[in-house]
Design a protein around this motif. Structure first.
Motif, short mmCIF file in Angstrom:
data_model
loop_
_atom_site.label_atom_id
_atom_site.label_comp_id
_atom_site.label_asym_id
_atom_site.label_seq_id
_atom_site.Cartn_x
_atom_site.Cartn_y
_atom_site.Cartn_z
N GLU A 109 32.94 -0.66 31.07
CA GLU A 109 33.36 -1.89 30.41
C GLU A 109 33.51 -1.67 28.91
O GLU A 109 34.46 -2.18 28.28
CB GLU A 109 32.35 -3.01 30.65
N SER A 110 32.61 -0.90 28.32
CA SER A 110 32.70 -0.61 26.90
C SER A 110 33.99 0.15 26.57
O SER A 110 34.64 -0.12 25.55
CB SER A 110 31.48 0.21 26.46
N ASP A 126 34.22 -12.22 32.92
CA ASP A 126 33.63 -10.89 32.80
C ASP A 126 32.17 -10.92 33.26
O ASP A 126 31.32 -11.51 32.60
CB ASP A 126 33.72 -10.42 31.35
N GLY A 183 36.87 -10.57 29.53
CA GLY A 183 36.47 -9.22 29.15
C GLY A 183 37.27 -8.14 29.83
O GLY A 183 38.50 -8.15 29.82
N ALA A 184 36.56 -7.23 30.49
CA ALA A 184 37.16 -5.99 30.98
C ALA A 184 38.20 -6.24 32.07
O ALA A 184 39.25 -5.59 32.08
CB ALA A 184 36.06 -5.07 31.51
N ILE A 212 38.05 1.94 36.26
CA ILE A 212 37.21 0.86 35.72
C ILE A 212 36.71 -0.11 36.78
O ILE A 212 35.51 -0.38 36.90
CB ILE A 212 37.99 0.09 34.64
N GLU A 216 36.16 -12.06 40.19
CA GLU A 216 36.84 -10.79 39.97
C GLU A 216 37.70 -10.40 41.17
O GLU A 216 38.83 -9.93 41.02
CB GLU A 216 35.81 -9.70 39.67
N THR A 220 28.14 -0.46 32.43
CA THR A 220 28.16 -0.76 30.99
C THR A 220 29.14 0.15 30.26
O THR A 220 29.87 -0.29 29.37
CB THR A 220 26.76 -0.60 30.40
N SER A 280 42.08 -5.22 31.70
CA SER A 280 42.67 -4.22 32.60
C SER A 280 43.94 -4.75 33.25
O SER A 280 44.95 -4.04 33.36
CB SER A 280 41.66 -3.82 33.68
N SER A 309 30.37 -6.46 22.63
CA SER A 309 31.79 -6.45 22.98
C SER A 309 32.71 -6.66 21.77
O SER A 309 33.67 -5.90 21.59
CB SER A 309 32.07 -7.51 24.05
N LEU A 368 32.72 -1.69 37.93
CA LEU A 368 32.34 -3.04 37.49
C LEU A 368 32.02 -3.94 38.68
O LEU A 368 31.03 -4.68 38.67
CB LEU A 368 33.47 -3.65 36.66
#
Length: 1000
Positions: A307-308, A158, A380-381, A91, A187, A304, A385, A52, A95
Motif C-alpha cells: 500500500e505504501s 482503503d 487509498g491504494a 498490489i 474492495e 503495509t 490502482s 499516507s 491488500l
C-alpha cells in the motif's frame, strides 16, 4: 533472410534491450521506495500525522527532483508509463487477503446483512450520485459511462488506512468490525463493478452482457476461492511446525488465485476475499501454533508495504503533472476540492437511505455511528490502482483519463488527512471511545494493584546497596506511582475531573477520591464481570488449542460459544446448554449407531460416529478445564469486583460445568470409554511434544547445542507430531497399559508378574463391589462404567481409569473404610492388596491414595471445615515422596507424614512445619510435601479453613465497596488494606512465577 523476417528480428532485439533496461529500473525503484517508506514512518513518529499523505508528498517530490538526478532519472520517468496490470497483480492480492485474513469472523458473520448492502447498494448508489455531481454540478459533460466509472473508483475505500485509523481510536469492536467488513467487501465489489463499467466505457459489452458478466465474476470467483481454500487447508495441515512453508503457501495461494481468476475472466478480488475469510474462520487452526504469529506479521508487513508503494507511485504520478504539460487547469483543482466535499454529502445521504436496514440487522447502528461512517470512507491504494488502469487505456478520452487520475490521487490525499482528523474528532465528541463507569472502576482496581506493587518494588530497591547513588526524587517523579496514576486519570472522565481539583494530592489520596466517585448498579457489575469472564475464557480456549490440549475445530466451536455469550451479557450463563445442542444430536447418533452394525457400510458410519463422539468429548473436557482456569484467573486478577457479585457469576459458571460433567458421564464415559482414552492420550502427547520443543529451542538459543543437533531434534519432534495428525479409530487401553501408567516405577516385568493375580469382574447396576466394615481384600480398577463410593468421610463417583477403594491397598487398613456400588454396568479389575508389597509401588500407591488418606484423616490433621475443592487443589499441587532410613529430606515447604515417622513427635498423619536445614529420615517414610507458600499461609492464618481460603481464594482487600461516599472512611480503608493487598499481590506474583518455572 526476408525483409519481413529481418524487421521482426530487429523489433525483437529492440524489445529485448528495452526489457533489459527496464528490469534494473524496477529493482532500483523498489529499493528506493523501501527507503522512502522508512523515512515516512519516521516522520510519522515525530509529527504525529498519518503516513499516507507523507508518502504522497514524498512521491511527488521524488518525481519532480528525481528526474534531474543521474542514474535514477530513467526509473522515475518510467513510472509515467507503468503497466497498470502489473501494479494490480502485485498490489491487490496482498491488500485483499491481508484484510480478510485479519478480520473477526464471528462478528463479520453476525453483521453480514449490514455489510452486504454497505458493499453493494451503497457503492452503486454512491457511484451514480457521484456521476451526477461530476456531470451536472461540476459541469464536466463526460460520457455517462465514463462518469459512472469515476464514481465507482471514488466509492472504493482503503481497508489498511481505515483499520489503522480505527486502532488509534479504540471504538467498540462491533462497530469497528462493521466498518472493516464494509471496506473488505467494498474492495471486492468495487473491482467487479469497475471491470463491468470499464468494458462499457470501452464499448465491449451491453446491458445484458454486463448482467451475465456480473454473475460470472461473482459466482465463479466464489467457487474458485473456496476450491483454493480447501486445497490450501489440506496442504497446510500437513506442514507441521514449518513457519516458512506455511507462510509461503498462503503467499503463493493468494497470488496464484488472483492470477488464475483473472485469466479465466473471473473476479480475482472475490476469490481472494473468499480465501482470506476461510482462513479467518477455519484456516487459523490449521496453521501450526509456532507459525501463526510470524505468518500474521509477514502479511501485515506485505500489506503495509504494497500500500505504501502505491501511495509513492500515486505521488509520483501527481508530480508528473508538474513536470509535464497536461490538460489540467486551475478550475480542475477547485473542482477536485468541491468534489471531495460532495463525496461526503453523497455518502451521508446514501447511508441515511440505508439506515432502516442497518439499524434492523446485525447489532444495529445509531445516528452517531452513521456520522462516523460517513467520514470513514477513506480513499487509498485500491482507488489509485484502478485509476492507473484507466489512465493507461488509450481508447478513452485523454482529458477524462487525466482528470480521473488527478481527482483520485488528490481526493485520496485529502481523505487520508482530513477524514482521519474528522473521524477522531467525531468519535471523541460522541463519546464512542470513552470507558464506561464500570470499566473505569475496574481500571482503578488494576491501577491500585500496580501502585502497590510499585511501592513494594521501590522499597526493595532502596534497601539494595546497588542503588545507593540513585536520585530517588527524580525516579519517583518520572517512574513513581503518582506519575502513572496521573497519566491514567487524565484519559478518563471521572479521573480527569478529580485531577483538575486535587492535583497536589498524594497517590493514596487521589486513589481514595477516585474510588469514592463510583456509584455502580448491581446489574452493571454483573454484566461486566460476565463479559470479562467470557473474554478470559476465549483466550484460554485458544491457548488450549495452541498447547495441543484441544483440537482446532473444537476450539473454534468453544470460542464461538463465548462470542454468543458476549452478545447476551445481560442473560444468565448458558454456554454449555447451547454447545450440547450444537455438538451432540441424539437422533443423528442413533442413526449412526444403527448403520454402524451393518456389513460393508458399517465401518463408514462407525467412523462418523467416532468423529462426533471424539469432537464432543474434546470440546466438553476443554470446556470443564477452561472454566476452572478462567475462574482461577479471574480470582487472581487485580481488579475490583465485589466478592458477592464474583461468586454469583461463578455460580452460573459452576452450573454449566455440572451440566457438562453430567452430559459427559451419561453419554460418553459409559458408552465410549475408548474415546476418553484416545483423547486424553492425544492431549498428553501434544503437551509432551510441545514441552520438548520449547526446551530444545531454549537450550539451542543458550548455545548448549549446535545448529545441526538442533535441526535433528526438531525434525524428530515434528515427525512425531505428524503421526498424531493421522490416527486410527480409538481403542480401550489394556489393563497392563493402565497399571503401567499408574505405577511408573515398575518395569514391564513387574507388571507382567502382577497380571496373573488380577481378576476381571462384572457388576450390574446397584450391585456392591464392597461394603464398609467388611474385611478389605484390595481395590478395583474401573475398565468401564461408573461406581459410587460412599462413607462418612467421602462421597464420590468414579469412572474409567479410577481405582475404587485405593486406600484398601495400604497395609494400615484391614477392613473396608467405605462402600462402593455400581451405578451402571461396570467392568472392573480386582487388585489384591498383597500384590503391592514391593518398594517400587509405594510412592505411586500413596500418590494414588493421597486424596482418600487425607480425607479419611482430616480430623487428625485438623482439616475439619476445609472445603473439599480447596483440599483437593492442595493435594494435587503437592508432591509425594518415599524416603529410606538415612535419606536427607528437604522440609523447607513443610508437609504431612503419610507413612512411618520422621521423629518420635511426628507420627503418621501429623503436619511437619517448614525447617531450613535438611532432616534425616530415621525410618522408611512417605511424605506429602506442601506446594510453595502454603506453609506460609498456614503460619499467617488462625485456622486451617482460613489458611486454605487465604491461599486459594480472593483477598478481602480486593473486595469493592460499591457505594461509600465518606472520603475519610475510604482513606482509612485504603490504608488498612494497603498492607494486606501488598501481601496478596506478592503472593500472586510469586505463584505465577512458580507456575511459569514449572511449565518451563
Amino acid at each position: 533472410m526476408s525483409e519481413a523476417s529481418s524487421q521482426n528480428f530487429s523489433e525483437s532485439c529492440e524489445h529485448t534491450e528495452e526489457d533489459e533496461k527496464e528490469i534494473p529500473d524496477i529493482v532500483l525503484f523498489t529499493f528506493i521506495s523501501i527507503l522512502l517508506i522508512i523515512v515516512s514512518y519516521e516522520l510519522k513518529k515525530h509529527f504525529k500525522v498519518p503516513v499516507s499523505p507523507i508518502l504522497l508528498l514524498i512521491g511527488t517530490l521524488f518525481r519532480v527532483i528525481g528526474g534531474a538526478i543521474a542514474h535514477i532519472d530513467s526509473s522515475v520517468s518510467r513510472i509515467d508509463s507503468l503497466n497498470p496490470e502489473l501494479v494490480t497483480l502485485c498490489i491487490l492480492p496482498a491488500l485483499i487477503f491481508e484484510a480478510a485474513f485479519s478480520s473477526d469472523w464471528y462478528t463479520f458473520k453476525r453483521e453480514i446483512w449490514q455489510i452486504l448492502p454497505l458493499a453493494t447498494t451503497v457503492v452503486i448508489l454512491s457511484a451514480v450520485l457521484t456521476a451526477v455531481v461530476v456531470n451536472v454540478f461540476l459541469d464536466y459533460q463526460f460520457l455517462w459511462y465514463d462518469a459512472f466509472l469515476l464514481g465507482v473508483i471514488l466509492s472504493a475505500t482503503d481497508h489498511v488506512a481505515v483499520v489503522a485509523q480505527l486502532k488509534e481510536m479504540h471504538v467498540d469492536n462491533r462497530f469497528k468490525t462493521l466498518i472493516e467488513g464494509e471496506t473488505l467487501l467494498n474492495e471486492a465489489t468495487v473491482l467487479v463493478f469497475f471491470n463491468i463499467m470499464l468494458d462499457h466505457a470501452l464499448g465491449s459489452t451491453n446491458v445484458a452482457g454486463s448482467i451475465a458478466q456480473f454473475v460470472n465474476l461473482t459466482c465463479t470467483g466464489f467457487v474458485l476461492g473456496i476450491s483454493f481454500a480447501i486445497a490450501m487447508g489440506w496442504a497446510i495441515k500437513r506442514m507441521v511446525n514449518d513457519s516458512i512453508q506455511e507462510t509461503l503457501l498462503t503467499f503463493a495461494a493468494a497470488y496464484l488465485l488472483f492470477y488464475t481468476s483473472n485469466e479465466i475472466n473471473s473476479s480475482g478480488a472475490i476469490s481472494v476475499v473468499t480465501l482470506g475469510l476461510y482462513m479467518s474462520a477455519y484456516g487459523k487452526t490449521l496453521i501450526s501454533p509456532i507459525a501463526e504469529k510470524s505468518l500474521h506479521n509477514f502479511w501485515n508487513i506485505v500489506g503495509t508495504s504494497v500500500e505504501s508503494v502505491v501511495f509513492i507511485i500515486a505521488g509520483m504520478l501527481l508530480g508528473m503533472f508538474f513536470v509535464k504539460e497536461s490538460s489540467l487547469e486551475l478550475k480542475d483543482v477547485v473542482r477536485m476540492g468541491t468534489l471531495f466535499i460532495f463525496l461526503h454529502l453523497v455518502r451521508g445521504v446514501v447511508l441515511l437511505i440505508h439506515y432502516p436496514v442497518l439499524k434492523f440487522f446485525g447489532y444495529g447502528i445509531t445516528i452517531k455511528e452513521v456520522i462516523v461512517m460517513t467520514l470513514s470512507g477513506l480513499k487509498g491504494a485500491i482507488a489509485t490502482s484502478l485509476a492507473l488502469i484507466v489512465f493507461h487505456e488509450d481508447e478513452l478520452d485523454s482529458h477524462f483519463r487525466v482528470v480521473l487520475l488527478f481527482f483520485t490521487i488528490g481526493i485520496s490525499g485529502l481523505s487520508i488527512i482530513f477524514d482521519s482528523l474528522a473521524m477522531k474528532f467525531a468519535v471523541k465528541k460522541f463519546g464512542m471511545e470513552t470507558l464506561s463507569e464500570v470499566e473505569e472502576n475496574m481500571l482503578v482496581g488494576v491501577t491500585t494493584a500496580i501502585l502497590q506493587h510499585t511501592a513494594k518494588k521501590v522499597e526493595k530497591m532502596r534497601s539494595d546497596k546497588q542503588f545507593n547513588l540513585v536520585k530517588w526524587d527524580k525516579v519517583m517523579k518520572l517512574a513513581g506511582p503518582k506519575n502513572l496514576l496521573v497519566q491514567i486519570m487524565k484519559n478518563t472522565n471521572v479521573g480527569a475531573n478529580i485531577l483538575r481539583k486535587h492535583q497536589g494530592d498524594s497517590p493514596e489520596e487521589l486513589l481514595s477520591r477516585y474510588t469514592s466517585k463510583f456509584s455502580l448498579s448491581l446489574n452493571a457489575l454483573i454484566k461486566e464481570t460476565r463479559r470479562r469472564y467470557f473474554t478470559t475464557l476465549k483466550g484460554i480456549y485458544w491457548q488450549e488449542f495452541n498447547s495441543g490440549q484441544c483440537s482446532g475445530y473444537a476450539s473454534l466451536i468453544l470460542i464461538e460459544s463465548c462470542n454468543r455469550a458476549l452478545d447476551k451479557e445481560d442473560s444468565k450463563m448458558s454456554d454449555w446448554e447451547h454447545l450440547e445442542k450444537e455438538l451432540y444430536n441424539k437422533r443423528l447418533m442413533s442413526i449412526y449407531n444403527y448403520f454402524s452394525g451393518l456389513p460393508l457400510i458399517g465401518k463408514i458410519f462407525k467412523n462418523l460416529l467416532y468423529d462426533i463422539v471424539i469432537l464432543t468429548y474434546d470440546a466438553a473436557s476443554t470446556f470443564i478445564s477452561a472454566h476452572h482456569e478462567a475462574e482461577e484467573l479471574m480470582d487472581n486478577m487485580e481488579i475490583d469486583i465485589d466478592e458477592a457479585i464474583f461468586h454469583k457469576v461463578m455460580e452460573e459458571a459452576h452450573d454449566q460445568i455440572e451440566l457438562c460433567k453430567e452430559f459427559v458421564r451419561d453419554n460418553i464415559t459409559d458408552s465410549y470409554p475408548e474415546v476418553v482414552a484416545e483423547v486424553t492420550s492425544s492431549m498428553a502427547c501434544y503437551a509432551l511434544l510441545i514441552s520438548q520443543r520449547k526446551l530444545i529451542n531454549k537450550i539451542f538459543h543458550q548455545g548448549v547445542i549446535k545448529e545441526i543437533e538442533y535441526e535433528h531434534l526438531i525434525d524428530a519432534i515434528d515427525n512425531n507430531m505428524k503421526q498424531l495428525t493421522f490416527q486410527q479409530n480409538p481403542s480401550i487401553p489394556s489393563i497392563k497399559e493402565i497399571l503401567k501408567n499408574r505405577f511408573r516405577n515398575a518395569t514391564d516385568k513387574d507388571i507382567e508378574q502382577l497380571l496373573p493375580m488380577i481378576t476381571e469382574k462384572h457388576y450390574q447396576p446397584g450391585q456392591f463391589l464392597f461394603k464398609e466394615g467388611e474385611p478389605a481384600d484390595g481395590a478395583y480398577l474401573i475398565i468401564n462404567g461408573r461406581v459410587h463410593e460412599l462413607a462418612a468421610w467421602i462421597d464420590q463417583e468414579l469412572m474409567i481409569g479410577n481405582i475404587v477403594g485405593v486406600q484398601h491397598l495400604l497395609p494400615i487398613y484391614q477392613v473396608n473404610m467405605s462402600t462402593a456400588k455400581a451405578i451402571t454396568m461396570v467392568f472392573a479389575a480386582h487388585i489384591p492388596a498383597a500384590m503391592l508389597n514391593k518398594d517400587i509401588y509405594i510412592e505411586d500407591l500413596y500418590k494414588e491414595a493421597s486424596e482418600e488418606l487425607i480425607s479419611l484423616n482430616a480430623e487428625t490433621l485438623g482439616f475439619e471445615g476445609v472445603e473439599e475443592e480447596h483440599l483437593m487443589r492442595m493435594i494435587k499441587s503437592s508432591k509425594i515422596r518415599y524416603f529410606l532410613p538415612g535419606d536427607l529430606i528437604d522440609l523447607r515447604r513443610g508437609g504431612i507424614v503419610l507413612l512411618g515417622s520422621l521423629r518420635r513427635d511426628k507420627p503418621e498423619f501429623s503436619i511437619l512445619s517448614p525447617v531450613s536445614k535438611p532432616v534425616e529420615a530415621i525410618t522408611s517414610c512417605v511424605l506429602l510435601l506442601f506446594p510453595e507458600f502454603f506453609s506460609e499461609s498456614i503460619r499467617e492464618s488462625k485456622t486451617m479453613p482460613e489458611a486454605f481460603a487465604n491461599y486459594y481464594l480472593r483477598s478481602n482487600a480486593k473486595a469493592q465497596i460499591i457505594r461509600n461516599n465518606d472520603e475519610t472512611n475510604n482513606s482509612l480503608e485504603f490504608a488498612a488494606s494497603n498492607n494486606l493487598h501488598r501481601v496478596e499481590v506478592q503472593r500472586l506474583l510469586s505463584r505465577r512465577s512458580f507456575k511459569n518455572e514449572n511449565e518451563d
